[in-house]
Enzyme design. Structure first.
Site, PDB file in Angstrom:
ATOM      1  N   HIS A 189       5.101 -31.338   9.971  1.00  0.00           N
ATOM      2  CA  HIS A 189       4.843 -30.031   9.360  1.00  0.00           C
ATOM      3  C   HIS A 189       3.947 -30.186   8.129  1.00  0.00           C
ATOM      4  CE1 HIS A 189       7.487 -28.314  12.232  1.00  0.00           C
ATOM      5  NE2 HIS A 189       8.547 -28.964  11.782  1.00  0.00           N
TER       6      HIS A 189
ATOM      7  N   CYS B 260       3.213  -3.357   4.050  1.00  0.00           N
ATOM      8  CA  CYS B 260       2.314  -2.274   4.477  1.00  0.00           C
ATOM      9  C   CYS B 260       2.930  -1.629   5.708  1.00  0.00           C
ATOM     10  CB  CYS B 260       0.883  -2.768   4.709  1.00  0.00           C
ATOM     11  SG  CYS B 260       0.650  -3.847   6.139  1.00  0.00           S
TER      12      CYS B 260
ATOM     13  N   THR C  22       2.570  -2.041   8.956  1.00  0.00           N
ATOM     14  CA  THR C  22       2.997  -2.989   9.989  1.00  0.00           C
ATOM     15  C   THR C  22       3.255  -4.398   9.464  1.00  0.00           C
ATOM     16  OG1 THR C  22       0.706  -3.559  10.398  1.00  0.00           O
ATOM     17  CG2 THR C  22       1.651  -1.809  11.773  1.00  0.00           C
TER      18      THR C  22
ATOM     19  N   ASP D 210       0.871  -1.174   0.000  1.00  0.00           N
ATOM     20  CA  ASP D 210       0.000   0.000   0.000  1.00  0.00           C
ATOM     21  C   ASP D 210       0.909   1.224   0.000  1.00  0.00           C
ATOM     22  OD1 ASP D 210       0.871   0.255   2.625  1.00  0.00           O
ATOM     23  OD2 ASP D 210      -1.119   0.014   3.520  1.00  0.00           O
TER      24      ASP D 210
ATOM     25  N   HIS E  70       8.712 -24.488   8.827  1.00  0.00           N
ATOM     26  CA  HIS E  70       7.583 -25.150   9.493  1.00  0.00           C
ATOM     27  C   HIS E  70       6.242 -24.912   8.811  1.00  0.00           C
ATOM     28  CE1 HIS E  70       9.638 -25.535  13.729  1.00  0.00           C
ATOM     29  NE2 HIS E  70      10.382 -26.019  12.739  1.00  0.00           N
TER      30      HIS E  70
HETATM   31  C1  RB5 Z   1      -1.986   2.378   6.358  1.00  0.00           C
HETATM   32  O1  RB5 Z   1      -1.849   3.630   6.939  1.00  0.00           O
HETATM   33  C2  RB5 Z   1      -1.752   1.270   7.357  1.00  0.00           C
HETATM   34  O2  RB5 Z   1      -2.859   1.118   8.157  1.00  0.00           O
HETATM   35  C3  RB5 Z   1      -1.425   0.004   6.632  1.00  0.00           C
HETATM   36  O3  RB5 Z   1      -0.277   0.208   5.885  1.00  0.00           O
HETATM   37  C4  RB5 Z   1      -1.142  -1.228   7.458  1.00  0.00           C
HETATM   38  O4  RB5 Z   1      -0.166  -0.967   8.422  1.00  0.00           O
HETATM   39  C5  RB5 Z   1      -2.262  -1.920   8.018  1.00  0.00           C
HETATM   40  O5  RB5 Z   1      -2.120  -2.983   8.671  1.00  0.00           O
END
Ligand code: RB5
Length: 146
Positions: A138, A69, A71, A8, A102
């Site tokens: 596994h 993204c 996180t 994203d 695994h």
């Molecule tokens: C976008 O701002 C953020 O929410 C997205 O990149 C991601 O971290 C969501 O899990």
């Protein structure tokens, strides 16, 4: 290896956009990269790009996928909605290795706002180089997930 990659807007966050750097790194390693987008910092919805990458993995255009993204969490949740995808959000070398050994993870999810770029590249290296162990227990567990 043929890899589908996607992100994203976090993948293009200034001042150090990670996505182009990750793609350049993968190509330097000799991988063939299909970039499913997004291609800039304008706000988009991560499930749309998880879907494109997962479709490429599931229909064989790519062997594995890499998603980025903020996180890594949103991408991993979205990717794991797709039957046959085993997406792993990884933040340490052990997670990257074990998700392959695994779990036979076929999609790696990384967090732009959590990890340094160097760590992202290190995790990608480990994840791409590590084979599934193929161990009986596994295999059984992966098969149970369908
Ligand atoms: C976008 O701002 C953020 O929410 C997205 O990149 C991601 O971290 C969501 O899990």
């Amino acid at each position: 290896m043929k890899l589908a990659v996607g992100c994203d807007h976090a993948g293009y966050e200034a001042p150090h956009p990670y996505m182009p750097a990750i793609i350049a790194h993968l190509e330097r390693l000799g991988h063939e990269v299909i970039h499913m987008g997004t291609h800039g910092s304008e706000s988009v919805d991560y499930p749309d790009f998880a879907k494109l990458v997962c479709a490429a993995v599931l229909d064989g255009r790519a062997e594995r996928g890499v998603l980025l993204c903020g996180t890594g969490i949103g991408m991993s949740i979205a990717a794991n909605r797709h039957h046959g995808i085993r997406a792993a959000v990884c933040a340490t070398p052990d997670m990257a290795r074990l998700s392959r050994e695994h779990n036979d993870a076929n999609v790696l999810c990384l967090g732009r706002r959590i990890l340094t770029l160097d760590l992202c590249l290190e995790l990608a290296n480990i994840w791409l180089e590590t084979p599934f162990s193929g161990g009986e227990r596994h295999c059984r567990r992966v098969e149970k997930m369908g």
